[in-house]
Design a protein around this motif. Structure first.
Motif, PDB file in Angstrom:
ATOM      1  N   ARG A   1     -26.105 -16.340 -33.106  1.00  0.00           N
ATOM      2  CA  ARG A   1     -27.380 -16.726 -33.730  1.00  0.00           C
ATOM      3  C   ARG A   1     -28.253 -17.498 -32.748  1.00  0.00           C
ATOM      4  NH1 ARG A   1     -23.773 -17.462 -37.884  1.00  0.00           N
ATOM      5  NH2 ARG A   1     -23.748 -19.713 -37.667  1.00  0.00           N
ATOM      6  N   LEU A   2     -27.648 -18.414 -31.995  1.00  0.00           N
ATOM      7  CA  LEU A   2     -28.417 -19.166 -31.012  1.00  0.00           C
ATOM      8  C   LEU A   2     -28.921 -18.241 -29.903  1.00  0.00           C
ATOM      9  CD1 LEU A   2     -29.608 -21.740 -29.846  1.00  0.00           C
ATOM     10  CD2 LEU A   2     -27.345 -22.279 -28.882  1.00  0.00           C
ATOM     11  N   ALA A   3     -28.114 -17.290 -29.472  1.00  0.00           N
ATOM     12  CA  ALA A   3     -28.554 -16.331 -28.453  1.00  0.00           C
ATOM     13  C   ALA A   3     -29.750 -15.528 -28.961  1.00  0.00           C
ATOM     14  CB  ALA A   3     -27.409 -15.398 -28.061  1.00  0.00           C
ATOM     15  N   THR A   4     -29.747 -15.183 -30.234  1.00  0.00           N
ATOM     16  CA  THR A   4     -30.883 -14.466 -30.826  1.00  0.00           C
ATOM     17  C   THR A   4     -32.122 -15.353 -30.823  1.00  0.00           C
ATOM     18  OG1 THR A   4     -29.428 -13.097 -32.180  1.00  0.00           O
ATOM     19  CG2 THR A   4     -31.722 -13.320 -32.922  1.00  0.00           C
ATOM     20  N   GLU A   5     -31.954 -16.629 -31.142  1.00  0.00           N
ATOM     21  CA  GLU A   5     -33.079 -17.566 -31.091  1.00  0.00           C
ATOM     22  C   GLU A   5     -33.618 -17.685 -29.668  1.00  0.00           C
ATOM     23  OE1 GLU A   5     -32.128 -21.364 -32.823  1.00  0.00           O
ATOM     24  OE2 GLU A   5     -31.432 -20.461 -34.690  1.00  0.00           O
ATOM     25  N   LEU A   6     -32.729 -17.786 -28.699  1.00  0.00           N
ATOM     26  CA  LEU A   6     -33.151 -17.870 -27.300  1.00  0.00           C
ATOM     27  C   LEU A   6     -33.909 -16.614 -26.885  1.00  0.00           C
ATOM     28  CD1 LEU A   6     -29.922 -19.423 -25.725  1.00  0.00           C
ATOM     29  CD2 LEU A   6     -32.149 -20.553 -25.999  1.00  0.00           C
ATOM     30  N   ALA A   7     -33.448 -15.454 -27.346  1.00  0.00           N
ATOM     31  CA  ALA A   7     -34.132 -14.197 -27.023  1.00  0.00           C
ATOM     32  C   ALA A   7     -35.543 -14.192 -27.615  1.00  0.00           C
ATOM     33  CB  ALA A   7     -33.322 -13.009 -27.533  1.00  0.00           C
ATOM     34  N   ARG A   8     -35.692 -14.717 -28.829  1.00  0.00           N
ATOM     35  CA  ARG A   8     -37.026 -14.785 -29.443  1.00  0.00           C
ATOM     36  C   ARG A   8     -37.940 -15.725 -28.670  1.00  0.00           C
ATOM     37  NH1 ARG A   8     -34.582 -15.752 -35.183  1.00  0.00           N
ATOM     38  NH2 ARG A   8     -33.868 -13.655 -35.675  1.00  0.00           N
ATOM     39  N   VAL A   9     -37.402 -16.853 -28.240  1.00  0.00           N
ATOM     40  CA  VAL A   9     -38.192 -17.802 -27.445  1.00  0.00           C
ATOM     41  C   VAL A   9     -38.580 -17.145 -26.119  1.00  0.00           C
ATOM     42  CG1 VAL A   9     -38.096 -19.989 -26.162  1.00  0.00           C
ATOM     43  CG2 VAL A   9     -37.260 -19.881 -28.519  1.00  0.00           C
ATOM     44  N   ARG A  10     -37.654 -16.461 -25.486  1.00  0.00           N
ATOM     45  CA  ARG A  10     -37.939 -15.775 -24.232  1.00  0.00           C
ATOM     46  C   ARG A  10     -39.021 -14.722 -24.421  1.00  0.00           C
ATOM     47  NH1 ARG A  10     -39.094 -11.893 -22.029  1.00  0.00           N
ATOM     48  NH2 ARG A  10     -38.434 -10.613 -23.741  1.00  0.00           N
ATOM     49  N   GLN A  11     -38.923 -13.973 -25.512  1.00  0.00           N
ATOM     50  CA  GLN A  11     -39.877 -12.898 -25.760  1.00  0.00           C
ATOM     51  C   GLN A  11     -41.293 -13.440 -25.971  1.00  0.00           C
ATOM     52  OE1 GLN A  11     -39.041 -10.514 -29.224  1.00  0.00           O
ATOM     53  NE2 GLN A  11     -40.220  -8.800 -28.424  1.00  0.00           N
ATOM     54  N   ARG A  12     -41.424 -14.543 -26.666  1.00  0.00           N
ATOM     55  CA  ARG A  12     -42.740 -15.129 -26.930  1.00  0.00           C
ATOM     56  C   ARG A  12     -43.235 -15.923 -25.730  1.00  0.00           C
ATOM     57  NH1 ARG A  12     -45.274 -17.253 -31.713  1.00  0.00           N
ATOM     58  NH2 ARG A  12     -44.275 -15.492 -32.745  1.00  0.00           N
ATOM     59  N   GLY A  13     -42.295 -16.574 -25.029  1.00  0.00           N
ATOM     60  CA  GLY A  13     -42.658 -17.515 -23.972  1.00  0.00           C
ATOM     61  C   GLY A  13     -42.584 -18.918 -24.547  1.00  0.00           C
ATOM     62  N   ILE A  14     -41.959 -19.832 -23.827  1.00  0.00           N
ATOM     63  CA  ILE A  14     -41.724 -21.181 -24.338  1.00  0.00           C
ATOM     64  C   ILE A  14     -43.020 -21.840 -24.813  1.00  0.00           C
ATOM     65  CG2 ILE A  14     -40.958 -23.520 -23.758  1.00  0.00           C
ATOM     66  CD1 ILE A  14     -38.971 -22.218 -21.783  1.00  0.00           C
ATOM     67  N   ALA A  15     -44.069 -21.751 -24.021  1.00  0.00           N
ATOM     68  CA  ALA A  15     -45.323 -22.445 -24.351  1.00  0.00           C
ATOM     69  C   ALA A  15     -45.956 -21.927 -25.637  1.00  0.00           C
ATOM     70  CB  ALA A  15     -46.313 -22.311 -23.198  1.00  0.00           C
TER      71      ALA A  15
ATOM     72  N   VAL B   1     -44.226 -20.855 -28.487  1.00  0.00           N
ATOM     73  CA  VAL B   1     -43.288 -20.793 -29.615  1.00  0.00           C
ATOM     74  C   VAL B   1     -43.921 -21.197 -30.938  1.00  0.00           C
ATOM     75  CG1 VAL B   1     -41.154 -21.033 -28.282  1.00  0.00           C
ATOM     76  CG2 VAL B   1     -42.309 -23.081 -29.155  1.00  0.00           C
ATOM     77  N   ASP B   2     -44.929 -22.034 -30.912  1.00  0.00           N
ATOM     78  CA  ASP B   2     -45.568 -22.488 -32.149  1.00  0.00           C
ATOM     79  C   ASP B   2     -46.912 -21.807 -32.412  1.00  0.00           C
ATOM     80  OD1 ASP B   2     -43.546 -24.188 -33.025  1.00  0.00           O
ATOM     81  OD2 ASP B   2     -44.216 -25.771 -31.677  1.00  0.00           O
ATOM     82  N   ARG B   3     -47.192 -20.769 -31.659  1.00  0.00           N
ATOM     83  CA  ARG B   3     -48.473 -20.060 -31.802  1.00  0.00           C
ATOM     84  C   ARG B   3     -48.579 -19.403 -33.182  1.00  0.00           C
ATOM     85  NH1 ARG B   3     -50.886 -15.620 -27.649  1.00  0.00           N
ATOM     86  NH2 ARG B   3     -52.960 -15.596 -28.532  1.00  0.00           N
ATOM     87  N   VAL B   4     -49.746 -19.568 -33.769  1.00  0.00           N
ATOM     88  CA  VAL B   4     -50.053 -18.944 -35.046  1.00  0.00           C
ATOM     89  C   VAL B   4     -51.282 -18.076 -34.835  1.00  0.00           C
ATOM     90  CG1 VAL B   4     -50.730 -19.344 -37.447  1.00  0.00           C
ATOM     91  CG2 VAL B   4     -49.135 -20.917 -36.327  1.00  0.00           C
ATOM     92  N   GLY B   5     -51.179 -16.833 -35.213  1.00  0.00           N
ATOM     93  CA  GLY B   5     -52.303 -15.929 -35.046  1.00  0.00           C
ATOM     94  C   GLY B   5     -52.106 -14.696 -35.884  1.00  0.00           C
ATOM     95  N   TYR B   6     -52.909 -13.692 -35.618  1.00  0.00           N
ATOM     96  CA  TYR B   6     -52.834 -12.433 -36.345  1.00  0.00           C
ATOM     97  C   TYR B   6     -51.437 -11.840 -36.192  1.00  0.00           C
ATOM     98  CZ  TYR B   6     -54.192  -7.824 -37.989  1.00  0.00           C
ATOM     99  OH  TYR B   6     -54.283  -6.651 -38.696  1.00  0.00           O
TER     100      TYR B   6
ATOM    101  N   GLN C   1     -48.696 -13.272 -36.284  1.00  0.00           N
ATOM    102  CA  GLN C   1     -47.836 -14.120 -35.456  1.00  0.00           C
ATOM    103  C   GLN C   1     -47.683 -15.482 -36.126  1.00  0.00           C
ATOM    104  OE1 GLN C   1     -49.238 -14.903 -31.412  1.00  0.00           O
ATOM    105  NE2 GLN C   1     -47.464 -13.764 -30.696  1.00  0.00           N
ATOM    106  N   SER C   2     -46.456 -15.911 -36.242  1.00  0.00           N
ATOM    107  CA  SER C   2     -46.166 -17.238 -36.768  1.00  0.00           C
ATOM    108  C   SER C   2     -45.203 -17.914 -35.796  1.00  0.00           C
ATOM    109  CB  SER C   2     -45.564 -17.135 -38.169  1.00  0.00           C
ATOM    110  OG  SER C   2     -44.394 -16.355 -38.153  1.00  0.00           O
TER     111      SER C   2
END
Length: 150
Positions: free
Chosen positions: A9-23, A25-30, A32-33
């Motif tokens: 589960r943590l590896a999946t979370e890390l993959a999501r952070v990697r995919q979005r980019g660390i900076a 992670v809290d972006r909200v947009g069309y 995108q949450s």
């Protein structure tokens, strides 16, 4: 002992952070949450890293610190994982963006996209296990200090 399910589960979370980019992670947009990372968020709280800064900055600091420690155990693995999250200056994806970092890491390996995906997944699982092991050790020390009054 670190549970396999929690590490996955943590590896999946890390993959999501990697995919979005660390900076971002809290972006909200069309469509995108913010990236949902309950296990990573717990590590931030227990490591007292999310107290007075943004979640992105806290995640970057946690990953940077733990990758330095991970490098003492496995330099090649730590270097690879670092290349997925940080540019050469260590500031997150930088101008390359998350996709650019991934492409650069993939080209550096010279393997097929499928083989790279498998490698990336396994390396993130191994790093997740390391993060959870560090967390368990830190909690054990903190519990001992409370118990013995150190």
């Amino acid at each position: 002992m670190v549970g396999q399910g929690e590490a996955l589960r943590l590896a999946t979370e890390l993959a999501r952070v990697r995919q979005r980019g660390i900076a971002l992670v809290d972006r909200v947009g069309y469509h995108q949450s913010p990236v949902v990372t309950p296990i990573l968020d717990q590590l931030l709280v227990r490591g007292e890293l999310g107290i007075s800064r943004s979640r992105a900055a806290a995640i970057a600091e946690l990953l940077d610190l733990r990758l330095l420690m991970y490098g003492e155990e496995s330099a090649a693995q730590a270097s690879f994982v670092r290349s997925l999250f940080f540019d050469r200056d260590g500031r997150g994806p930088g101008a390359l963006g998350a996709a650019g970092l991934l492409n650069l890491a993939r080209k550096g390996r010279g393997i097929t996209p499928d083989a790279f995906h498998h490698l990336q997944r396994q390396e993130l699982i191994d790093f997740a296990r390391f993060l959870l092991r560090c967390d368990a050790e830190l909690r054990s020390v903190a519990d001992s200090d409370r118990f013995f009054g150190s």
